[in-house]
Design a protein around this motif. Structure first.
Motif, PDB file in Angstrom:
ATOM      1  N   GLN A  44       1.142   6.468  12.208  1.00  0.00           N
ATOM      2  CA  GLN A  44      -0.195   7.057  12.333  1.00  0.00           C
ATOM      3  C   GLN A  44      -0.958   6.948  11.009  1.00  0.00           C
ATOM      4  OE1 GLN A  44      -0.197  10.986  14.069  1.00  0.00           O
ATOM      5  NE2 GLN A  44      -2.334  11.343  13.543  1.00  0.00           N
ATOM      6  N   VAL A  45      -0.275   7.191   9.903  1.00  0.00           N
ATOM      7  CA  VAL A  45      -0.900   7.047   8.585  1.00  0.00           C
ATOM      8  C   VAL A  45      -1.294   5.590   8.358  1.00  0.00           C
ATOM      9  CG1 VAL A  45      -0.515   7.182   6.084  1.00  0.00           C
ATOM     10  CG2 VAL A  45       0.231   9.060   7.568  1.00  0.00           C
ATOM     11  N   LEU A  46      -0.428   4.660   8.735  1.00  0.00           N
ATOM     12  CA  LEU A  46      -0.712   3.235   8.544  1.00  0.00           C
ATOM     13  C   LEU A  46      -1.866   2.755   9.416  1.00  0.00           C
ATOM     14  CD1 LEU A  46       2.927   1.889   8.264  1.00  0.00           C
ATOM     15  CD2 LEU A  46       1.213   2.028   6.430  1.00  0.00           C
ATOM     16  N   ALA A  47      -2.116   3.427  10.537  1.00  0.00           N
ATOM     17  CA  ALA A  47      -3.214   3.058  11.430  1.00  0.00           C
ATOM     18  C   ALA A  47      -4.570   3.521  10.893  1.00  0.00           C
ATOM     19  CB  ALA A  47      -2.972   3.646  12.819  1.00  0.00           C
ATOM     20  N   GLN A  48      -4.563   4.408   9.923  1.00  0.00           N
ATOM     21  CA  GLN A  48      -5.796   4.916   9.318  1.00  0.00           C
ATOM     22  C   GLN A  48      -6.147   4.075   8.099  1.00  0.00           C
ATOM     23  OE1 GLN A  48      -5.255   9.026   8.301  1.00  0.00           O
ATOM     24  NE2 GLN A  48      -4.523   9.576  10.325  1.00  0.00           N
ATOM     25  N   ASP A  49      -7.322   4.348   7.539  1.00  0.00           N
ATOM     26  CA  ASP A  49      -7.691   3.708   6.277  1.00  0.00           C
ATOM     27  C   ASP A  49      -6.712   4.124   5.195  1.00  0.00           C
ATOM     28  OD1 ASP A  49      -9.923   2.521   7.425  1.00  0.00           O
ATOM     29  OD2 ASP A  49     -11.279   4.131   6.805  1.00  0.00           O
ATOM     30  N   ASP A  50      -6.452   3.211   4.282  1.00  0.00           N
ATOM     31  CA  ASP A  50      -5.592   3.492   3.143  1.00  0.00           C
ATOM     32  C   ASP A  50      -6.362   4.395   2.181  1.00  0.00           C
ATOM     33  OD1 ASP A  50      -3.366   3.378   1.492  1.00  0.00           O
ATOM     34  OD2 ASP A  50      -3.872   1.417   0.666  1.00  0.00           O
ATOM     35  N   VAL A  51      -5.766   5.511   1.802  1.00  0.00           N
ATOM     36  CA  VAL A  51      -6.407   6.487   0.921  1.00  0.00           C
ATOM     37  C   VAL A  51      -5.623   6.539  -0.383  1.00  0.00           C
ATOM     38  CG1 VAL A  51      -7.030   8.916   0.667  1.00  0.00           C
ATOM     39  CG2 VAL A  51      -7.137   7.844   2.912  1.00  0.00           C
ATOM     40  N   LEU A  52      -6.332   6.441  -1.500  1.00  0.00           N
ATOM     41  CA  LEU A  52      -5.666   6.573  -2.795  1.00  0.00           C
ATOM     42  C   LEU A  52      -5.247   8.016  -3.009  1.00  0.00           C
ATOM     43  CD1 LEU A  52      -7.757   4.356  -5.214  1.00  0.00           C
ATOM     44  CD2 LEU A  52      -5.492   3.921  -4.271  1.00  0.00           C
ATOM     45  N   MET A  53      -4.046   8.192  -3.509  1.00  0.00           N
ATOM     46  CA  MET A  53      -3.497   9.519  -3.729  1.00  0.00           C
ATOM     47  C   MET A  53      -2.958   9.615  -5.143  1.00  0.00           C
ATOM     48  SD  MET A  53      -1.577  10.078  -0.139  1.00  0.00           S
ATOM     49  CE  MET A  53      -2.556  10.745   1.176  1.00  0.00           C
ATOM     50  N   ASP A  54      -3.213  10.735  -5.786  1.00  0.00           N
ATOM     51  CA  ASP A  54      -2.687  10.978  -7.122  1.00  0.00           C
ATOM     52  C   ASP A  54      -1.242  11.412  -7.018  1.00  0.00           C
ATOM     53  OD1 ASP A  54      -5.793  12.503  -8.016  1.00  0.00           O
ATOM     54  OD2 ASP A  54      -5.141  10.468  -8.412  1.00  0.00           O
ATOM     55  N   LEU A  55      -0.387  10.808  -7.816  1.00  0.00           N
ATOM     56  CA  LEU A  55       1.033  11.125  -7.850  1.00  0.00           C
ATOM     57  C   LEU A  55       1.345  11.779  -9.189  1.00  0.00           C
ATOM     58  CD1 LEU A  55       2.362   7.720  -6.500  1.00  0.00           C
ATOM     59  CD2 LEU A  55       1.817   9.775  -5.197  1.00  0.00           C
ATOM     60  N   PRO A  56       2.519  12.381  -9.328  1.00  0.00           N
ATOM     61  CA  PRO A  56       2.903  12.934 -10.624  1.00  0.00           C
ATOM     62  C   PRO A  56       2.946  11.846 -11.694  1.00  0.00           C
ATOM     63  CG  PRO A  56       4.439  13.632  -8.922  1.00  0.00           C
ATOM     64  CD  PRO A  56       3.532  12.606  -8.312  1.00  0.00           C
ATOM     65  N   ALA A  57       2.963  12.263 -12.913  1.00  0.00           N
ATOM     66  CA  ALA A  57       3.025  11.362 -14.071  1.00  0.00           C
ATOM     67  C   ALA A  57       1.814  10.432 -14.117  1.00  0.00           C
ATOM     68  CB  ALA A  57       4.328  10.572 -14.088  1.00  0.00           C
ATOM     69  N   GLU A  58       0.682  10.948 -13.657  1.00  0.00           N
ATOM     70  CA  GLU A  58      -0.589  10.221 -13.709  1.00  0.00           C
ATOM     71  C   GLU A  58      -0.535   8.861 -13.041  1.00  0.00           C
ATOM     72  OE1 GLU A  58      -2.242  10.303 -17.629  1.00  0.00           O
ATOM     73  OE2 GLU A  58      -1.609  12.369 -17.940  1.00  0.00           O
ATOM     74  N   ARG A  59       0.190   8.780 -11.938  1.00  0.00           N
ATOM     75  CA  ARG A  59       0.259   7.548 -11.160  1.00  0.00           C
ATOM     76  C   ARG A  59      -0.607   7.701  -9.918  1.00  0.00           C
ATOM     77  NH1 ARG A  59       6.066   6.692  -9.570  1.00  0.00           N
ATOM     78  NH2 ARG A  59       5.838   8.902  -9.206  1.00  0.00           N
ATOM     79  N   VAL A  60      -0.945   6.579  -9.316  1.00  0.00           N
ATOM     80  CA  VAL A  60      -1.742   6.563  -8.098  1.00  0.00           C
ATOM     81  C   VAL A  60      -1.080   5.616  -7.112  1.00  0.00           C
ATOM     82  CG1 VAL A  60      -3.992   5.976  -7.111  1.00  0.00           C
ATOM     83  CG2 VAL A  60      -3.870   7.036  -9.355  1.00  0.00           C
ATOM     84  N   ALA A  61      -1.082   5.994  -5.844  1.00  0.00           N
ATOM     85  CA  ALA A  61      -0.573   5.113  -4.792  1.00  0.00           C
ATOM     86  C   ALA A  61      -1.408   5.349  -3.544  1.00  0.00           C
ATOM     87  CB  ALA A  61       0.897   5.392  -4.500  1.00  0.00           C
ATOM     88  N   GLY A  62      -1.445   4.359  -2.710  1.00  0.00           N
ATOM     89  CA  GLY A  62      -2.156   4.497  -1.445  1.00  0.00           C
ATOM     90  C   GLY A  62      -1.294   5.181  -0.402  1.00  0.00           C
ATOM     91  N   SER A  63      -1.955   5.806   0.541  1.00  0.00           N
ATOM     92  CA  SER A  63      -1.229   6.475   1.628  1.00  0.00           C
ATOM     93  C   SER A  63      -0.369   5.470   2.393  1.00  0.00           C
ATOM     94  CB  SER A  63      -2.196   7.197   2.569  1.00  0.00           C
ATOM     95  OG  SER A  63      -3.166   6.298   3.093  1.00  0.00           O
ATOM     96  N   HIS A  64      -0.832   4.225   2.492  1.00  0.00           N
ATOM     97  CA  HIS A  64      -0.040   3.203   3.184  1.00  0.00           C
ATOM     98  C   HIS A  64       1.252   2.902   2.437  1.00  0.00           C
ATOM     99  CE1 HIS A  64      -3.540   1.339   5.701  1.00  0.00           C
ATOM    100  NE2 HIS A  64      -3.379   2.635   5.912  1.00  0.00           N
ATOM    101  N   ALA A  65       1.188   2.851   1.124  1.00  0.00           N
ATOM    102  CA  ALA A  65       2.401   2.589   0.333  1.00  0.00           C
ATOM    103  C   ALA A  65       3.411   3.714   0.514  1.00  0.00           C
ATOM    104  CB  ALA A  65       2.045   2.410  -1.138  1.00  0.00           C
ATOM    105  N   VAL A  66       2.928   4.948   0.521  1.00  0.00           N
ATOM    106  CA  VAL A  66       3.824   6.095   0.711  1.00  0.00           C
ATOM    107  C   VAL A  66       4.450   6.036   2.105  1.00  0.00           C
ATOM    108  CG1 VAL A  66       3.979   8.618   0.776  1.00  0.00           C
ATOM    109  CG2 VAL A  66       2.531   7.502  -0.941  1.00  0.00           C
ATOM    110  N   ALA A  67       3.635   5.722   3.118  1.00  0.00           N
ATOM    111  CA  ALA A  67       4.153   5.631   4.488  1.00  0.00           C
ATOM    112  C   ALA A  67       5.163   4.496   4.624  1.00  0.00           C
ATOM    113  CB  ALA A  67       3.001   5.448   5.474  1.00  0.00           C
TER     114      ALA A  67
END
Length: 118
Positions: free
Chosen positions: A80-103
């Motif tokens: 369901q997350v992959l079917a949506q637009d990819d959203v940038l998300m802030d991760l710990p240690a000042e990193r960023v990842a997209g919701s698709h990468a996390v899924a």
């Protein structure tokens, strides 16, 4: 669109996925980390009734499902997350990842656990 998300380290081998949480959903994240999956699932379910497509909620609930042996339900939420637009998300240690990468990471961990269980 950018959502705040924190990926928390989980106990090795016990965690299938790392829970994600928006800052205003920190309680559910705390419950996931502490192993109170039933309470976290209730809180996330209530939030999802209000915000049904929030990726951080879907990813957290997928983590709960994965940790409680419900791989098919976790897989459905990751999809369901992959079917949506990819959203940038802030991760710990000042990193960023997209919701698709996390899924995708969650899905790969589900596949690894199923493979090793055979």
């Amino acid at each position: 669109m950018r959502a705040a998300l924190f990926i928390l380290a989980a106990v090795p081998l016990a965690a299938l996925v790392q829970p994600a949480a928006a800052q205003d959903r920190a309680l559910a994240t705390t419950q996931i980390v502490s192993g109170d999956y039933a309470t976290a699932e209730k809180a996330l379910g209530a939030e999802l009734r209000i915000y049904p497509n929030r990726p951080e909620l879907l990813l957290n609930l997928a983590a709960v499902y994965a940790k409680t042996g419900r791989a098919a339900q976790a897989r459905a939420l990751y999809s369901q997350v992959l079917a949506q637009d990819d959203v940038l998300m802030d991760l710990p240690a000042e990193r960023v990842a997209g919701s698709h990468a996390v899924a995708r990471t969650g899905l790969s961990r589900l596949a690894n656990v199923q493979f090793t269980a055979r």
